[in-house]
Design a protein around this motif. Sequence first.
Motif, short mmCIF file in Angstrom:
data_model
loop_
_atom_site.label_atom_id
_atom_site.label_comp_id
_atom_site.label_asym_id
_atom_site.label_seq_id
_atom_site.Cartn_x
_atom_site.Cartn_y
_atom_site.Cartn_z
N LEU A 234 0.83 -1.20 0.00
CA LEU A 234 0.00 0.00 0.00
C LEU A 234 0.87 1.25 0.00
CD1 LEU A 234 -2.73 1.42 0.17
CD2 LEU A 234 -2.65 1.13 2.66
N SER A 265 -5.15 -1.49 -0.41
CA SER A 265 -5.84 -1.09 0.81
C SER A 265 -6.82 -2.18 1.26
CB SER A 265 -6.59 0.23 0.58
OG SER A 265 -7.31 0.61 1.73
N THR A 269 -6.81 -4.25 4.71
CA THR A 269 -8.00 -4.29 5.56
C THR A 269 -8.39 -5.73 5.90
OG1 THR A 269 -8.81 -2.22 4.58
CG2 THR A 269 -10.42 -3.60 5.72
#
Length: 648
Positions: A234, A265, A269
């Motif tokens: 990221l 991302s 997550t």
Amino acid sequence: MTSADPLAEAGPPAGAGPPAEAGPPTGAGPLAQTVRRAGMGPLVRLLRLARPLRSKLLIAAAAGAAATGCGVALLAVSGFLLARASQHPDIAALSVAVVAVRALSVGRGVFRYAERLASHDVAFRVLAQVRVAIWRRLEVLAPAGLPNFSAGDLLARLVGDVDATQDLFIRGVTPPLAAALVGAGAVLAAMVLLFPAGAVLAAGLLAGGIGVPLAGVAAARTAARGTAPARGRLSAAVTDMLGGAADLHAYNAQDSALGRAERASRDLTVQAGRSAAASGLGAGLAAMVAGITLWGVLLLGVAAVGSGTLTRVPLAAVTLTGLAAFEAVAALPTAAVQLSHARVAAGRIAEIVDSPDPITDPPVPRPLPTGPGGAARPGRPAADRLDLRTGPGRSGRPAWPVTVSLRDARVRYRPGGPLAIDGVSLDLPPGRRLALVGPTGAGKSTVAAVLLRFHDLCSGSVTLCGHDLASYRADDVRKVIGGCPQDPYLFDATIGENLRIARPEASDQELAEVAAQVGLLDWIGSLPSGLQTTVGANGAAVSGGQRQRIALARALLADPAVLILDEPTAHLDREARRALTADLLAATAGRSTLLITHDLDGLDQVDEILVLHHGAVIERGAHQQLLGAQGHYLQLWLAALRAETGTS
């Protein structure tokens, strides 16, 4: 460079780096050898760094045990106080317990503060060492040793991964030690009151302090392995997107770049969700084990009261001791999950630290040659510096006669790979100017990397003043041979500060002299703030030509004996290229210079031109001589003319 472990020898930062006269880290000490011992994990290597701070770690562990012990004792004494008060005794019988409750309440906060202060102090001191060590290692590895690391991923390792390793000292050392001490004390106290209840409590604490954390780590194993790399991806995606925003907009590729960042991302997550689920599982199991253990202690206590072996007041004390004892192990499941993440992060740091050196300094480096009569060499104060150009220089003193030679040089970027340069030979005596031309990938920049000691040869030789270049320290070589890279970086600072990177002690008058040499003085004089004008991040506030001229002025200010200019007119329009080339040739008159360029303007003023193709020199000679030979150089010349005139 040395093969020592920078994590073992890192010291506190000192400005932008070590002073010019400081030697390289030797890495010969026993700590460096111990840290590099085979089979030693990355977290253990970090613990080794904390050995000088072990007294503070012991203080943190003792304070943590005292704080948790105060909490356990507070609940146990409070239970005793309430149970004894229900019997309506004389107030004197309760005075000791009342004072103890107050003392334990205050002590719990004081000891917890001391534990946090000591453990965080150790963590931040070690993290500072690690960051400095990584930076110093990157200095050694760059540019040849970093092909597998993107800028964004390196940033993630330097910031995010280093931050993650602080859990080793904050959650990985003091809480387990405190849990062991407090748990043993609680079990011993329970056994004194009721031995079977103490045994049940011991089993519960072992399950909650060892079994539950291991279960949490097993559940978080996939997330632990994936979180740090996902954070690096990221960071790399965002860094590339921000750095290349102008090009992405120019080619309408911003959506694809945003898509890559969004996918990175989402991946991060997902990994964070898995880690949170594992932490939640650990917390739930810990609560379940605590509840089952408490019920076991309570049932045994009630049975003992029924049989007359225990009274009601000790029953309250032993039950509440069992309840409070789990405070010691309550944080261990979450800490175990975080430590598994810290282990992966430390491994990513170790990948940088353990990267092989692209070059190797000699055990006993040869000292740099001195000028005539033992004159000063680069790095001495400005008043004693020797003008390194041929003929009378700025100081009027004779030049330092430095000669650089390549003979049948061959370089491979990896074992068994293709040759980047194949049999290249050249000579750069004092005052001579050479130009390397050829298509992209011909090996021109590799020649510069060899001369700057960013790469060693796989065969052939390269000498400085008749001695093997590898017999000198790489940093010493770069005091004599310097230059301007193809894509120079300007820091978000003033023009003067960007120039003084080459020589921090340079006066404004010296800055003005080099600015005049590259045609910047009039422009700087027209600015309201002059040399104090900020150029923006990577020169965003100045034009491309001004950016290149500032970089060239910086190279001239360093005043090397041999100047290497790698594509100094890249990314400029035709008029800007011609103007910069004219100033560049004027500024390097009488200075040993290697000019690497695709732009053939002004090459009639250099002494010799080498045409490279697939790493080999296929033509060499002066400009007019090569045009008359009607070979590859002529084809390059005609192609440049057609591009300039727009003809086919």
